[in-house]
Design an enzyme around this catalytic site. Structure first.
Site, PDB file in Angstrom:
ATOM      1  N   HIS A  28       0.917  -1.382   0.190  1.00 31.87           N
ATOM      2  CA  HIS A  28      -0.024   0.066   0.037  1.00 31.87           C
ATOM      3  C   HIS A  28       1.030   1.515  -0.103  1.00 31.87           C
ATOM      4  CE1 HIS A  28      -2.770  -3.037   2.002  1.00 31.87           C
ATOM      5  NE2 HIS A  28      -3.663  -2.433   0.948  1.00 31.87           N
ATOM      6  N   GLN A  70      -9.287  -6.980 -10.483  1.00 32.64           N
ATOM      7  CA  GLN A  70      -9.756  -5.796  -9.772  1.00 32.64           C
ATOM      8  C   GLN A  70      -9.442  -4.650 -10.673  1.00 32.64           C
ATOM      9  OE1 GLN A  70     -10.347  -4.850  -5.660  1.00 32.64           O
ATOM     10  NE2 GLN A  70      -8.409  -3.723  -5.820  1.00 32.64           N
TER      11      GLN A  70
HETATM   12  O1  PAF Z   1      -8.242  -3.630  -2.909  1.00 37.00           O
HETATM   13  C1  PAF Z   1      -9.047  -3.438  -2.156  1.00 37.00           C
HETATM   14  O2  PAF Z   1      -8.618  -3.332  -0.905  1.00 37.00           O
HETATM   15  C2  PAF Z   1     -10.238  -3.278  -2.183  1.00 37.00           C
HETATM   16  O3  PAF Z   1     -11.046  -4.031  -3.120  1.00 37.00           O
HETATM   17  C3  PAF Z   1     -11.013  -1.735  -2.649  1.00 37.00           C
HETATM   18  C4  PAF Z   1     -10.618  -1.328  -3.953  1.00 37.00           C
HETATM   19  C5  PAF Z   1     -10.293  -0.743  -1.389  1.00 37.00           C
HETATM   20  C6  PAF Z   1     -12.501  -1.544  -2.553  1.00 37.00           C
HETATM   21  O4  PAF Z   1     -12.939  -1.773  -1.494  1.00 37.00           O
END
Ligand code: PAF
Length: 293
Positions: free
Chosen positions: A40, A159
């Site tokens: 992150h 995603q």
């Molecule tokens: O990847 C994540 O942590 C989640 O899927 C997100 C993009 C924050 C959406 O809740």
């Protein structure tokens, strides 16, 4: 280092962003579910590079809508204090950490974002409803923050592809930026769910990335040799229950065995890792490769 300002309501967030917008700054969003790690942090750095002095906003929200029955919503790690320390170290300006009621004031929304065919394959096959919930909350976050750009990790490749597709198909004004996966020295992709791994599961977890590296090394010989190399690596590991292993083009369409040389591709894997404790953990990973290249 200065502490980020924490907004827990839409109003607080709107006020903080209005000031930055009035000064003509670009706004970047890094959406997360917390349990922040170096992966992150690298997304926050990618955001900072792009907006310079403009605000980097990190949202921390464990979105119930993207968890299915029997999934890990209740045990998903929540660690706001530690998360704020990561945001502070990365010079994040605003942390948006709303409650479930703040995001979904009337309960579950009646109108949601339908992921289409891409939402039914790979992760979508085992996790029905997951991508609808994920896209819906991302659309809401885009609506609340109105970011010029948003950074997502390639670790969750499906995603990333779906969010890009949503932004394009629904004409959203946010640029979707993908950032490379961060790995442990042994190759394991960083993930908040790695916290679930016990001593039995950790070696099996590393086998996933070993399989992807083995495939990448054989990709010069074609799709089938690459997949065979990955499977051979997985066979030598204990406790890996493979869910899928597939090579696709960059838009997640499965590649045929005779895909032409030079085709840019992605290999994706998902597996459940068993343990003598009886607890299983499901991990996903993926990597870029070039067929015949
Ligand atoms: O990847 C994540 O942590 C989640 O899927 C997100 C993009 C924050 C959406 O809740």
């Amino acid at each position: 280092m200065t502490l980020p300002v924490v907004a827990s309501t839409r109003e607080e967030l709107a006020k903080l962003l209005a000031a930055a917008r009035a000064e003509g700054h670009l706004v970047a969003l890094v959406p997360t579910m917390g349990a922040l790690h170096e992966g992150h942090a690298s997304l926050m750095r990618a955001a900072r590079e792009r907006v310079a002095g403009g605000p980097v906003v990190v949202s921390i929200f464990v979105n119930p809508l993207q968890f299915g029955p029997g999934e890990d919503l209740d045990r998903y790690p929540r660690s706001l204090e530690a998360d704020l320390a990561v945001c502070e170290a990365e010079g994040v300006d605003i942390v948006f950490a709303p409650s479930v009621d703040e995001v979904y004031p009337g309960g579950d929304p009646q109108v949601t974002v339908e992921p289409g065919p891409l939402g039914t394959v790979l992760e979508g096959r085992t996790r029905p409803g997951h991508f609808r919930g994920m896209l819906t909350v991302v659309a809401k976050l885009f609506g609340l923050v109105r970011p010029d750009l948003a950074v997502f990790g390639e670790k969750d490749y499906q995603q990333l592809v779906l969010v890009r597709r949503m932004a394009a198909d629904l004409c959203m004004a946010t640029e979707v930026v993908g950032a490379p996966t961060k790995r442990e020295p042994d190759g394991l992709a960083l993930s908040s769910r790695n916290r679930y791994l016990d001593g039995d599961q950790r070696p099996a977890a590393v086998a996933l990335s070993r399989a992807l590296y083995a495939a990448r090394a054989e990709a010069a010989y074609g799709v089938c040799p690459a997949l065979d190399a990955a499977r051979a690596e997985l066979r030598s590991a204990h406790g890996v229950d493979l869910d899928y292993l597939v090579i696709t083009d960059l838009d997640l369409h499965e590649l045929p065995a005779d895909a032409p040389a030079g085709t840019p591709a992605r290999i994706l894997i998902a597996a459940r890792l068993g343990s003598t404790s009886g607890q299983t953990t499901r991990l996903i990973d993926n990597m870029d490769l070039v067929i015949g290249g």
